[in-house]
Scaffold this active site. Structure first.
Site, PDB file in Angstrom:
ATOM      1  N   ASP A  57      11.118  76.657  66.439  1.00  0.00           N
ATOM      2  CA  ASP A  57      10.467  76.380  65.164  1.00  0.00           C
ATOM      3  C   ASP A  57      11.442  75.651  64.261  1.00  0.00           C
ATOM      4  OD1 ASP A  57       9.600  77.134  62.224  1.00  0.00           O
ATOM      5  OD2 ASP A  57       7.872  77.529  63.499  1.00  0.00           O
ATOM      6  N   ASP A  71      14.267  81.171  69.769  1.00  0.00           N
ATOM      7  CA  ASP A  71      13.969  82.285  68.873  1.00  0.00           C
ATOM      8  C   ASP A  71      14.027  83.568  69.710  1.00  0.00           C
ATOM      9  OD1 ASP A  71      12.939  84.193  67.166  1.00  0.00           O
ATOM     10  OD2 ASP A  71      11.411  82.867  66.323  1.00  0.00           O
ATOM     11  N   ASP A  83      10.353  79.874  72.157  1.00  0.00           N
ATOM     12  CA  ASP A  83       9.738  79.400  70.909  1.00  0.00           C
ATOM     13  C   ASP A  83      10.787  78.664  70.088  1.00  0.00           C
ATOM     14  OD1 ASP A  83       8.192  79.044  68.637  1.00  0.00           O
ATOM     15  OD2 ASP A  83       8.538  81.068  67.892  1.00  0.00           O
TER      16      ASP A  83
END
Length: 405
Positions: A96, A303, A94
Site C-alpha cells: 500500500d 505489509d 499486500d
C-alpha cells in the site's frame, strides 16, 4: 444517507448490474464480508454457493466495500471463527502506498506509479524469484485504492501458520540479515615464527564475497557490491556521497583512497571471491555502504500483518472500492507493467455526463487521459465525480442530478 453516499451508491449499482465479481478459487469455502453506505457495521460470516448469488446480493445491497477470506473453512458462514473450522489459507502480499517514504508529498498517480514498481520487484525478485513460485501460482490484484495484492494459492503454502509466514516476510524485507553471513571473514596466514617452542602465526582477516553460483540474498549482495564498486570507481566523490548517504560525512581524501584501491583491485574481488586484495579501510567502507544503503534498497516491501494473518479478509476482485470508485482489478504480471489505474480501472458504466461538484481544495487530476484543474464549484464527467467524491476531495453540488441506475 447523505447526498455523496447516495450518488456513489447509484453509480455502484449501475456498475453491478452490468458486471459479475471475479470469484476466487474454491469460493464456496470462503467467508465474505461487506461494508455499506447506509450502515455503520461490517456484515460478515457470509457464505455463497454460486456466483449468481453474490451478484444478486451486490445489486440489491450495493456495498461500499466487498471482501472475502484468504482462508478456507469447512463452514464459512458459521457465526464464530471456531465453528468455521479453518482448513488453510492463501499466502497474501499486500503493498500500500501508505508505506512509501515521502508518500504524503506525492499525488495519487505518483503514489500508484511507485507502489507498482515495488510490486513488480516483489513478484519478480522474491515471489517468482527466490521463493520459486510459478506465474500460475500467483494472482495480482489492484486493490482499487492505493496498492496491490499478490495472492499465492499453491498447495505448498495453504497450511503454513502465522510464524512460518512471518519468516517469509523477514526474508523478503531482509530483517535479521547479517553482513557476516553474506560476507564472512576468512583468516589468511601471512607469516609464522617459533616462540618458546610454539609456532605463532600472523593472521590477517578479510571478507569473502559470495560466488557467482550463489542464490537468494547472497547473489543479491554480490551483485549489489559490484554496483557499489563500479560507482565508486566511475563517479565523482561528491556524487558517491549523494548516492550512498552512509558515507556522506567521510573525508573526500578517504574516499579517493578507496577509489584508487578499488580501481586497481576490483577484478580480483570477483575473480577470487574475496576482498583480500583491498585495504582494510576499503573493506570497511564497502561493508558500511552495503549495510546501510544497499540492503534497504534491495529488500522487498510487505505489509507484515496481512501476510502473517491466516484469517484475513481481502478485497473481492471485480468489486468497486468505496473510497475511489475504481474497480478492484485482477492482473497478470505482464498486464501489471503498463497498468494505469486512472485509465484501466475506471468502470465504463460511469457516464461522461456532467455532474456538479464542489471541490474541498484546489486539485489537479488526470483521469481517462483528461487533465482537469479543479477549483470551487465546477462540473466534471460522472466518472471523475465518482473518484473525487469517493476520495473525499469533493462534494456533490446542490441541485446536481443523480442518475438512477
Amino acid at each position: 444517507m447523505d447526498q455523496n453516499s447516495r450518488f456513489l451508491l447509484k453509480a455502484f449499482r449501475r456498475y453491478y448490474k452490468s458486471n459479475a465479481p471475479v470469484m476466487p478459487e474454491r469460493f464456496g469455502r470462503r467467508e465474505f464480508g461487506f461494508m455499506f453506505f447506509d450502515r455503520t457495521f461490517v456484515q460478515r460470516h457470509m457464505g455463497f454457493a454460486r456466483t449468481d448469488d453474490v451478484r444478486r446480493f451486490l445489486i440489491a445491497q450495493v456495498p461500499s466495500h466487498c471482501y472475502y477470506s484468504t482462508a478456507y473453512y469447512r463452514d464459512p458462514a458459521a457465526p464464530t471463527m471456531e465453528e468455521k473450522t479453518w482448513l488453510g489459507a492463501d499466502l497474501i502480499f499486500d503493498l500500500d502506498a501508505d508505506h512509501l517514504k515521502g508518500a504524503e508529498k506525492m499525488t495519487y498517480s505518483e503514489m500508484l506509479a511507485q507502489i507498482k514498481v515495488e510490486m513488480m520487484n516483489l513478484v519478480d525478485s522474491f515471489i517468482c524469484g527466490d521463493l520459486g513460485f510459478s506465474d500460475d501460482d500467483v494472482r495480482i490484484v489492484f486493490s482499487g485504492g492505493r496498492g496491490y495484492h499478490a495472492h499465492v494459492s499453491s498447495p505448498k503454502v495453504l497450511t503454513l501458520g502465522s510464524p512460518e509466514r512471518r519468516e517469509i516476510v523477514d526474508y523478503v524485507t531482509s530483517k535479521g540479515l547479517s553482513l557476516d553471513w553474506a560476507f564472512p571473514m576468512k583468516g589468511t596466514v601471512m607469516s609464522s615464527v617459533m616462540l618458546g617452542g610454539r609456532e605463532r602465526s600472523n593472521v590477517t582477516l578479510d571478507r569473502l564475497v559470495p560466488g557467482s553460483d550463489s542464490g537468494g540474498w547472497r547473489l543479491r549482495m554480490r551483485n549489489g557490491l559490484a554496483t557499489v564498486i563500479d560507482d565508486i570507481v566511475s563517479i565523482d566523490v561528491k556524487d558517491v556521497k549523494g548516492r550512498y548517504p552512509s558515507v556522506g560525512k567521510t573525508a573526500d581524501k578517504t574516499l579517493t583512497g578507496v577509489r584508487n584501491d578499488l580501481a586497481s583491485s576490483k577484478n580480483s574481488v570477483f575473480d577470487r571471491d574475496t576482498m583480500a586484495a583491498l585495504t582494510k579501510k576499503s573493506q570497511e567502507i564497502l561493508l558500511k555502504i552495503m549495510s546501510e544503503d544497499v540492503v534497504p534498497s534491495l529488500a522487498g516491501e510487505v505489509d507484515e500483518p496481512v501476510t502473517a494473518d491466516v484469517k484475513r479478509l481481502i478485497r473481492l476482485p471485480g468489486s468497486v472500492h468505496g473510497k475511489s470508485g475504481l474497480r478492484v482489478t485482477p492482473l497478470t504480471r505482464d498486464e501489471l507493467t503498463d497498468f494505469d489505474p486512472l485509465m484501466n480501472a475506471v468502470p465504463k458504466e460511469y457516464s461522461r455526463d456532467s455532474v456538479k461538484i464542489t471541490m474541498k481544495r484546489d486539485s489537479e487530476i488526470t483521469i481517462l487521459g483528461e487533465r482537469m484543474v479543479l477549483k470551487g464549484e465546477t462540473e466534471v464527467p460522472e466518472y471523475a465525480a465518482v473518484f473525487l467524491v469517493g476520495r473525499k476531495m469533493a462534494d456533490i453540488g446542490h441541485g446536481a442530478q443523480i442518475m438512477d441506475p
